[in-house]
Write an enzyme that holds these catalytic residues in place. Structure first.
Site, PDB file in Angstrom:
ATOM      1  CB  SER A 196      -0.932  -0.002   1.221  1.00  0.00           C
ATOM      2  OG  SER A 196      -0.205  -0.197   2.417  1.00  0.00           O
ATOM      3  CB  THR A 223     -41.354  24.778  -8.385  1.00  0.00           C
ATOM      4  OG1 THR A 223     -42.550  25.076  -9.106  1.00  0.00           O
ATOM      5  CG2 THR A 223     -41.199  25.776  -7.237  1.00  0.00           C
ATOM      6  CG  HIS A 224     -42.538  21.043 -10.819  1.00  0.00           C
ATOM      7  ND1 HIS A 224     -42.865  19.736 -10.587  1.00  0.00           N
ATOM      8  CD2 HIS A 224     -43.099  21.753  -9.799  1.00  0.00           C
ATOM      9  CE1 HIS A 224     -43.618  19.654  -9.496  1.00  0.00           C
ATOM     10  NE2 HIS A 224     -43.769  20.870  -8.996  1.00  0.00           N
ATOM     11  CB  SER A 237     -15.972  24.469 -28.401  1.00  0.00           C
ATOM     12  OG  SER A 237     -15.956  23.632 -29.549  1.00  0.00           O
ATOM     13  CE  LYS A 291     -21.008  25.397 -26.456  1.00  0.00           C
ATOM     14  NZ  LYS A 291     -20.857  23.963 -26.722  1.00  0.00           N
ATOM     15  CD  GLN A 333      -3.109  -2.405   2.164  1.00  0.00           C
ATOM     16  OE1 GLN A 333      -2.342  -2.639   3.085  1.00  0.00           O
ATOM     17  NE2 GLN A 333      -2.932  -2.913   0.955  1.00  0.00           N
ATOM     18  CE  LYS A 373      -4.141   2.882   5.194  1.00  0.00           C
ATOM     19  NZ  LYS A 373      -5.027   1.670   5.283  1.00  0.00           N
TER      20      LYS A 373
END
Ligand code: ARG
Length: 461
Positions: A23, A155-156, A277, A283, A322, A325
């Protein structure tokens, strides 16, 4: 290279097995915590009479030298270094000789790794709390700067009611404030000393664990050695926090991405936090917020993955642990970058008042018209129905609500008078919502003051 546990083994591990088992390539970052824990443990051993004062001094000076190598980026990881604990002890032995072998008396890597991880995470939590406060600060500063700007509220994802732009910003402040509280709670459960638990059964040595805890700045000592070596709840809890805070930031990002679409255009983003872009020259893409939204999926995955790792484990330490981590470190690293980037992107975004105004339409005042009727004594359910007819009339004529004249309104319901026409005012609409938590200026000022107080650093911090 002799393994820490080499005595009962005849041959070397298969090289692939060694790679699988190691590790060090991800736990090396625990070096400072590992050395801090060992320094404190050497003192505890000396107080318990296991190390003579000379041996204690030798080990401590040796650990200082190992630390200096890490500090100067000179520490050389060797092929046989299985994990950070092995590496530090191997180097200590090279520097001070066999006396280094006394440091591990009564200690197991099981209580050692749990201690290291808690020490490390405690520090990281304090840094992340500060980064999170940076995002909150950016939201707060924008809210203060643009306190009275009116934004079409959805909303929605459909036009709903006007709200102040600052109200929208502060809604995210409170989500993040809850995340601060969650993190503080998680920190208190990280702040427990496992060292002295040994492999699982406790230590036969006269180790003063209270003193050890005090030396390492832990406020509590684990009271069950089996629990101490197997407990990774604090990792799961941190991962839950990471998933939660990134989910909040993902929702904020989704709003920002919509708002900066030129078709809405409520805000523009600074060049510093957008990209172009390679194909379309026009863009300007909100990558900072898209990545923030994307990272939330990754962080949520870490939580689900690690809980799955834990769920079938038998008691105490198993090597599966282990696996704590990599998700933990990735969550820390991800948020250590994400939070300051978002703070910067939020601090530099520019609201576009004309576009917000253009996004407000009279239909968003339909509720205000119903409220007006209700104030004349009509039950709200009926008011709602009457205004529904008003909306239908406007739609049939292809006009906005305020283009309907009083005669038309009165034909729908006789209660309408010229005074009703006062509702065609977005400023009036938001100012109607003056109760605590509403979007009127007075309520917002109270909210801002509360947010400021909440953000103040805790006393002594
Ligand atoms: N590298 C190990 C871990 O991260 C350290 C503990 C190993 N303990 C053991 N008994 N093999 O969990």
């Amino acid at each position: 290279m002799t393994k820490l546990w080499g005595g009962r083994f005849a041959g070397d591990a298969d090289p692939l097995m060694a790679r699988f088992n190691n590790s060090i390539h991800f736990d090396a970052r625990l070096w400072a915590a590992d050395i801090e824990g060992s320094q404190a443990y050497a003192q505890a051993l000396q107080q318990a009479g296991i190390l003579s004062p000379e041996e204690g001094a030798q080990i401590s000076a040796g650990l200082d030298r190992v630390q200096a190598e890490w500090d100067a980026d000179r520490f050389q990881i060797q092929p046989g270094d299985e994990d950070i604990h092995t590496a530090v002890e191997r180097r200590l032995t090279e520097l001070i000789g066999p006396v280094a072998g006394k440091l591990h008396t009564g200690r197991s890597r099981n209580d050692q790794v749990a201690t290291d991880l808690r020490l490390y995470l405690r520090t990281m939590i304090d840094e992340l709390a500060a980064h999170l406060a940076g995002v909150q600060q950016a939201l707060l500063a924008q809210a203060e700067r643009h306190l009275d700007l009116i934004l079409p509220g959805f909303t929605h994802l459909q036009p709903a009611q006007p709200v102040r732009f600052s109200h929208w910003l502060l809604s995210f402040f409170w989500m993040l404030q809850r995340d601060q509280e969650l993190l503080a709670g998680a920190r208190s459960r990280v702040d427990v000393l496992p060292l002295g638990a040994g492999a699982l059964a406790g230590t036969p040595l006269a180790i003063d664990r209270q003193a050890l805890a005090a030396r390492l700045g832990f406020s509590r000592v684990s009271l069950n050695s089996m629990d101490a070596v197997s407990d990774r709840d604090f990792v799961a809890e941190f991962l839950f926090w990471a998933a939660m805070v990134s989910m909040h930031l993902s929702r904020l990002s989704e709003d920002v991405i919509l708002f900066c679409n030129p078709h809405l255009g409520f805000i523009t983003l600074a060049d510093a936090y957008t990209t172009g872009s390679s194909l379309m020259p026009q863009k300007k893409n909100p990558d900072a917020f898209e990545l923030a939204r994307g990272k939330a999926g990754r962080l949520l995955g870490h939580l689900a993955g690690f809980l799955t790792t834990l769920k079938g484990l038998p008691s105490t330490y198993n090597k599966d642990l282990q696996e704590d981590k990599e998700p933990l470190f990735d969550a820390i690293d991800t948020l250590t970058l994400l939070l300051p980037v978002l703070a910067g992107a939020i601090a530099t975004l520019q609201p576009q008042p004309e576009r917000m105004a253009a996004g407000l339409d009279d239909f968003m005042l339909a509720t205000d018209l119903a409220d007006w009727l209700t104030a004349q004594g009509i039950p709200f359910r009926q008011s709602h129905h009457i205004v529904g007819e008003v909306v239908r009339a406007a739609e049939a004529r292809g006009c906005t609500l305020r283009q309907l004249d009083l005669a038309t309104l009165q034909a729908i319901h006789p209660t309408f008078t010229a005074a009703a026409l006062a509702v065609w005012d977005f400023e009036r609409s938001v100012e109607q919502r003056g109760a605590m938590g509403g979007t009127a200026l007075a309520a917002l000022r109270g909210q801002l003051a509360a947010a400021r107080t909440a953000l103040l650093p805790a006393p002594g911090a």
